[in-house]
Motif scaffolding. Structure first.
Motif, mmCIF file in Angstrom:
data_model
loop_
_atom_site.group_PDB
_atom_site.id
_atom_site.type_symbol
_atom_site.label_atom_id
_atom_site.label_comp_id
_atom_site.label_asym_id
_atom_site.label_seq_id
_atom_site.Cartn_x
_atom_site.Cartn_y
_atom_site.Cartn_z
ATOM 1 N N LEU A 323 -47.407 -1.317 -23.965
ATOM 2 C CA LEU A 323 -47.476 -0.801 -25.330
ATOM 3 C C LEU A 323 -46.094 -0.702 -25.964
ATOM 4 C CD1 LEU A 323 -48.917 0.516 -27.735
ATOM 5 C CD2 LEU A 323 -48.961 2.671 -26.452
ATOM 6 N N ALA A 324 -45.069 -0.430 -25.169
ATOM 7 C CA ALA A 324 -43.712 -0.316 -25.725
ATOM 8 C C ALA A 324 -43.297 -1.602 -26.421
ATOM 9 C CB ALA A 324 -42.723 0.038 -24.617
ATOM 10 N N ASP A 325 -43.767 -2.740 -25.916
ATOM 11 C CA ASP A 325 -43.406 -4.022 -26.514
ATOM 12 C C ASP A 325 -44.129 -4.280 -27.830
ATOM 13 O OD1 ASP A 325 -41.789 -4.537 -24.309
ATOM 14 O OD2 ASP A 325 -43.407 -5.526 -23.209
ATOM 15 N N MET A 326 -45.150 -3.469 -28.147
ATOM 16 C CA MET A 326 -45.917 -3.671 -29.382
ATOM 17 C C MET A 326 -45.322 -2.886 -30.556
ATOM 18 S SD MET A 326 -48.004 -5.679 -27.975
ATOM 19 C CE MET A 326 -48.889 -6.038 -26.458
ATOM 20 N N ILE A 327 -44.365 -2.010 -30.285
ATOM 21 C CA ILE A 327 -43.736 -1.250 -31.356
ATOM 22 C C ILE A 327 -42.905 -2.207 -32.217
ATOM 23 C CG2 ILE A 327 -42.200 0.665 -31.920
ATOM 24 C CD1 ILE A 327 -44.768 1.483 -30.455
ATOM 25 N N GLY A 328 -43.208 -2.270 -33.496
ATOM 26 C CA GLY A 328 -42.484 -3.155 -34.399
ATOM 27 C C GLY A 328 -42.834 -4.618 -34.264
ATOM 28 N N THR A 329 -43.890 -4.936 -33.500
ATOM 29 C CA THR A 329 -44.304 -6.329 -33.311
ATOM 30 C C THR A 329 -45.413 -6.680 -34.290
ATOM 31 O OG1 THR A 329 -43.721 -6.333 -30.962
ATOM 32 C CG2 THR A 329 -45.320 -7.977 -31.688
ATOM 33 N N PRO A 330 -45.193 -7.657 -35.181
ATOM 34 C CA PRO A 330 -46.264 -8.041 -36.112
ATOM 35 C C PRO A 330 -47.504 -8.520 -35.371
ATOM 36 C CG PRO A 330 -44.158 -8.988 -36.772
ATOM 37 C CD PRO A 330 -43.958 -8.412 -35.402
ATOM 38 N N GLN A 331 -48.660 -8.252 -35.968
ATOM 39 C CA GLN A 331 -49.930 -8.670 -35.384
ATOM 40 C C GLN A 331 -50.494 -9.850 -36.175
ATOM 41 O OE1 GLN A 331 -52.473 -5.212 -35.181
ATOM 42 N NE2 GLN A 331 -51.027 -4.075 -33.894
ATOM 43 N N MET A 332 -51.095 -10.761 -35.460
ATOM 44 C CA MET A 332 -51.577 -11.994 -36.080
ATOM 45 C C MET A 332 -53.000 -12.266 -35.624
ATOM 46 S SD MET A 332 -49.945 -15.722 -35.441
ATOM 47 C CE MET A 332 -48.347 -14.966 -35.682
ATOM 48 N N ASP A 374 -39.889 -14.447 -33.629
ATOM 49 C CA ASP A 374 -39.587 -14.368 -32.202
ATOM 50 C C ASP A 374 -40.729 -13.768 -31.406
ATOM 51 O OD1 ASP A 374 -37.649 -14.594 -29.978
ATOM 52 O OD2 ASP A 374 -37.827 -12.399 -29.959
ATOM 53 N N ARG A 375 -41.457 -12.821 -32.033
ATOM 54 C CA ARG A 375 -42.506 -12.131 -31.269
ATOM 55 C C ARG A 375 -43.665 -11.774 -32.187
ATOM 56 N NH1 ARG A 375 -43.073 -10.218 -26.282
ATOM 57 N NH2 ARG A 375 -44.342 -8.363 -25.888
ATOM 58 N N ALA A 376 -44.874 -11.910 -31.684
ATOM 59 C CA ALA A 376 -46.076 -11.511 -32.418
ATOM 60 C C ALA A 376 -47.179 -11.219 -31.407
ATOM 61 C CB ALA A 376 -46.525 -12.610 -33.377
ATOM 62 N N LEU A 377 -48.054 -10.293 -31.766
ATOM 63 C CA LEU A 377 -49.239 -9.993 -30.964
ATOM 64 C C LEU A 377 -50.400 -10.775 -31.562
ATOM 65 C CD1 LEU A 377 -50.949 -8.420 -28.897
ATOM 66 C CD2 LEU A 377 -51.077 -6.546 -30.558
ATOM 67 N N VAL A 378 -51.006 -11.665 -30.764
ATOM 68 C CA VAL A 378 -52.029 -12.583 -31.264
ATOM 69 C C VAL A 378 -53.415 -12.043 -30.925
ATOM 70 C CG1 VAL A 378 -52.902 -14.938 -31.195
ATOM 71 C CG2 VAL A 378 -50.437 -14.513 -30.959
#
Length: 685
Positions: A323-332, A374-378
């Motif tokens: 979950l820490a990696d999802m902080i500030g990570t755009p969702q797609m 660089d990073r996104a949650l798909v």
């Protein structure tokens, strides 16, 4: 000194007497305050009971059971007992009864040691000239509790004498003729002015003429995002405020009315569980001489913490480190196959089929990475065998036209290689008739065959009923009913074992609808399921998912799911009157909330996401320049403030075109809706 031969029995008696008189003397020398009891007195005079504390004075009228509260300079009154206080069933018939019409009424002082007030015992209600009085003992307590002297009201029913209590409106509704605003937690939060010019009903749609749609028979009940995303509501009157916290929300609702021009009527309503009252119900009333909607949200935040509803993101990161990696990570969100069934209400003969293969989606993600994301949650949707919202809960194998298992594995491997975590958009409540394992015995059964059905959301979209089973056909998959939640976890485990068998290991899951809709009762005698039981079944879905997958998400997120999920989306809208971020004021640092312009509201949703400190949704293609700038800004803001409390919200002008939120680290976010602009202080780097 006692004689050597003093009898043991006499000695024991002497010791008992000494202890008795010592205890009596001790009890006479200390006040209730010395052992922590509230400084509250109870008296009776002139047909009224007075429960008097240092801050609040409660008056109960003997004759009509009306309750009023004096809190400093503010006065709050509830309406008297009325003709439809409670719905009773006996002898196969249902009818309404007025509480104050009981032939047997007893009111006595009541003191638990931590709350003080009165107990009201009621029984023997008249039922017409030729019928015996209804034998249904009711026990109501009205007490002041704690240093703040909050008013706590409990009610229990003795249903062992042939009658059952089917619905109860007590404590009664607030007399709101002089209330300025009713504060509702439906959606993300609303202020409803007393004189709001349109007819208003929280869960029902309005027609273009501003009337409540007469064809929408959705009923108020708890744990529906459009009714109450949190189990409270409140009122503002001048500088004063009060709120109602529903302490036993699983089988609760509220009575509600707001005609065009007002005023608003809202009060507690207790619903039956599997046909009867069943257990004690409890409510809490909190009073503030000076306060507003922020004050009330913060009181509920404390309540949520005290009762375990609030689990912070920091705690969730400790149990689920990904979950820490999802902080500030755009969702797609990327869809694979949309394939509407012909019997679906949404079926469009010219636009009912859309396909993106797994390989096409993998190529798009590679281009996105190359463009600098660089990073996104798909979120992968539409992966079911026949397409989105088809054949659940037996959605596998993946569609062959999209690449089947091999194509899905290539997409999963691509996400992993790009550093993009991925999850599947999944569904376990909607139960489709063409699911391979469909069997009507596992569908929820309503109490009887009466129409219209009560199950949400068929009540809005058009529904039908076959015997006791409710149906609708609104979504892409066509005709469906609803799967009893006891059987949902088994299907989840079955499906994800298949994913694992094919080497596909998602980083989490999005389980659709369960955070948005009410839990379902099932009257099937083979597996009777109360609303509370249904919630336990869906909690099992989320617990298994967290333990075996990782990141958990659901739709909208009524607050019973907050302890179990990491993320919700903005589904459910921002309010039909004056939106205020009540949900965020309570739960901002307990859950991620995503905002995207693909939803109703367009780019305004991104500004709202900035105001609320949310996480952005990023389209896989075609993000406009201004939208992309806002998405990057929201991601940076979320990285800064996701783990801290939203401490305040305020409107900066009378027209409510400018508003500001404040966070515990000192960050402020100011949105100007006329200028479509946002200012963050301190500025983001």
């Amino acid at each position: 000194m006692l004689p050597k031969k003093f009898p043991c029995r006499q000695l024991a008696a002497l010791v008992f007497l000494l202890n008795f008189f010592s205890a009596a003397l001790f009890a006479q020398t200390i006040s209730p305050a010395d052992w922590g009891a509230p400084a509250v007195s109870v008296s009776h005079a002139d047909g009224k009971w007075i429960i008097a504390g240092k801050k609040n004075v409660v008056t109960l009228n003997d004759s009509d059971l009306a309750v009023s509260i004096k809190n400093g300079s503010a006065s709050w009154s509830m309406v008297p007992s009325g003709a439809k206080d409670m719905l009773v069933k006996t002898g196969g018939r249902e009818f309404y009864v007025r509480l104050a019409d009981a032939k047997k009424i007893s009111i006595v002082p009541y003191n638990t040691g931590f709350k003080t007030g009165v107990k009201i015992s009621l029984n023997d209600w008249p039922r017409g000239f030729f019928h015996k009085a209804v034998n249904l003992p009711l026990y109501l307590t009205v007490c002041l509790e704690g240093r703040d002297e909050e008013l706590v009201c409990d009610v229990a029913a003795d249903e062992q004498h042939g009658a059952v209590l089917r619905q109860l409106d007590w404590p009664t509704a607030l007399d709101a003729h002089d209330v300025d605003y009713t504060i509702l937690s439906n959606g993300r939060g609303n202020l409803l002015p007393r004189d709001w010019p349109k007819e208003y009903f929280p869960i029902r749609r309005n027609t273009p003429a501003g009337k409540v749609d007469p064809t929408d028979h959705s009923v108020l009940q708890s744990h529906v995002i459009e009714d109450w995303s949190m189990s409270w509501w409140g009122f503002q009157k001048g500088k004063s405020a009060m709120m109602v916290i529903c302490g036993t929300p699983d089988d609760a609702a509220y009575q509600f009315s707001h005609p065009a021009g007002g005023p608003t009527v809202i009060g507690l309503r207790w619903l039956a569980t599997l046909g009867k009252f069943g257990y004690l119900r409890s409510s809490r009333f909190c009073f503030f001489e000076e306060g507003n909607y922020v004050t009330l949200a913060k009181r509920y935040r404390r309540y949520a913490m005290d009762t375990g509803l609030f689990v912070s993101l920091k705690e969730k990161i400790a149990r689920t480190p990904v979950l820490a990696d999802m902080i500030g990570t755009p969702q797609m969100r990327v869809g694979i196959l949309h394939n509407q069934k012909e019997d679906s209400d949404r079926y469009n003969p010219t636009n009912h089929y859309e396909l993106f293969t797994f390989d096409q989606r993998a190529e798009q993600l590679q281009k996105l990475k190359a463009s600098g994301v660089d990073r996104a949650l798909v979120f992968i949707s539409g992966w079911a065998h026949l397409g989105y919202d088809r054949q659940h809960p037996d959605a596998l194998p993946p569609p062959e036209v999209a690449g089947g298992w091999d194509g899905m594995k290539r997409l999963a491997d691509t996400c992993r290689g790009l550093g993009y975590p991925f999850i599947f958009h999944d569904q376990y409540r909607d139960y489709y008739l063409d699911a391979p394992s469909y069997d009507p015995q596992f569908a929820i059964h309503e109490e009887d065959t009466s129409l219209p059905p009560k199950a949400f959301a068929g009540s809005r979209f058009g529904d039908s009923k076959e015997g006791q089973i409710p149906f609708m056909r609104h979504w892409d998959g066509g005709k469906q009913t609803y799967l009893n939640s006891r059987f949902q976890p088994g299907h989840l485990r079955k499906n994800y074992q298949l994913f694992f068998d094919h080497g596909i290991h998602p980083d989490g899951i999005y389980i659709d609808v369960i955070g948005y809709i009410p839990p379902d009762e099932d009257f099937n005698p083979e597996h009777p399921t109360s609303r509370s039981d249904a919630m336990r079944g869906q909690e099992e879905l989320l617990d298994w998912s967290r333990n075996n997958l990782g990141f958990t998400a659901t739709e909208a997120g009524s607050d019973w799911v907050v302890p179990y999920v990491d993320c919700i989306n903005q589904s459910g809208g921002v309010g039909k009157c004056i939106p205020v971020p009540l949900y965020n004021l309570v739960y901002h640092d307990a859950i991620l909330i995503s905002y995207g312009e693909a939803r109703n509201g367009g780019q305004k949703n991104l500004l709202l996401g900035m105001l609320c400190g949310g996480v952005p949704e990023l389209p896989v293609t075609n993000a406009g320049e201004k939208s992309l700038a806002l998405i990057k800004q929201m991601a940076a803001l979320h990285k800064r403030i996701a783990l801290v409390e939203m401490t305040n919200h305020e409107f900066l002008d009378a027209a409510r075109k400018k508003e500001r939120s404040t966070f515990a680290d000192g960050t402020t976010v100011t949105v100007d809706w006329d200028e479509h602009s946002v200012v963050v202080n301190p500025p983001l780097k």
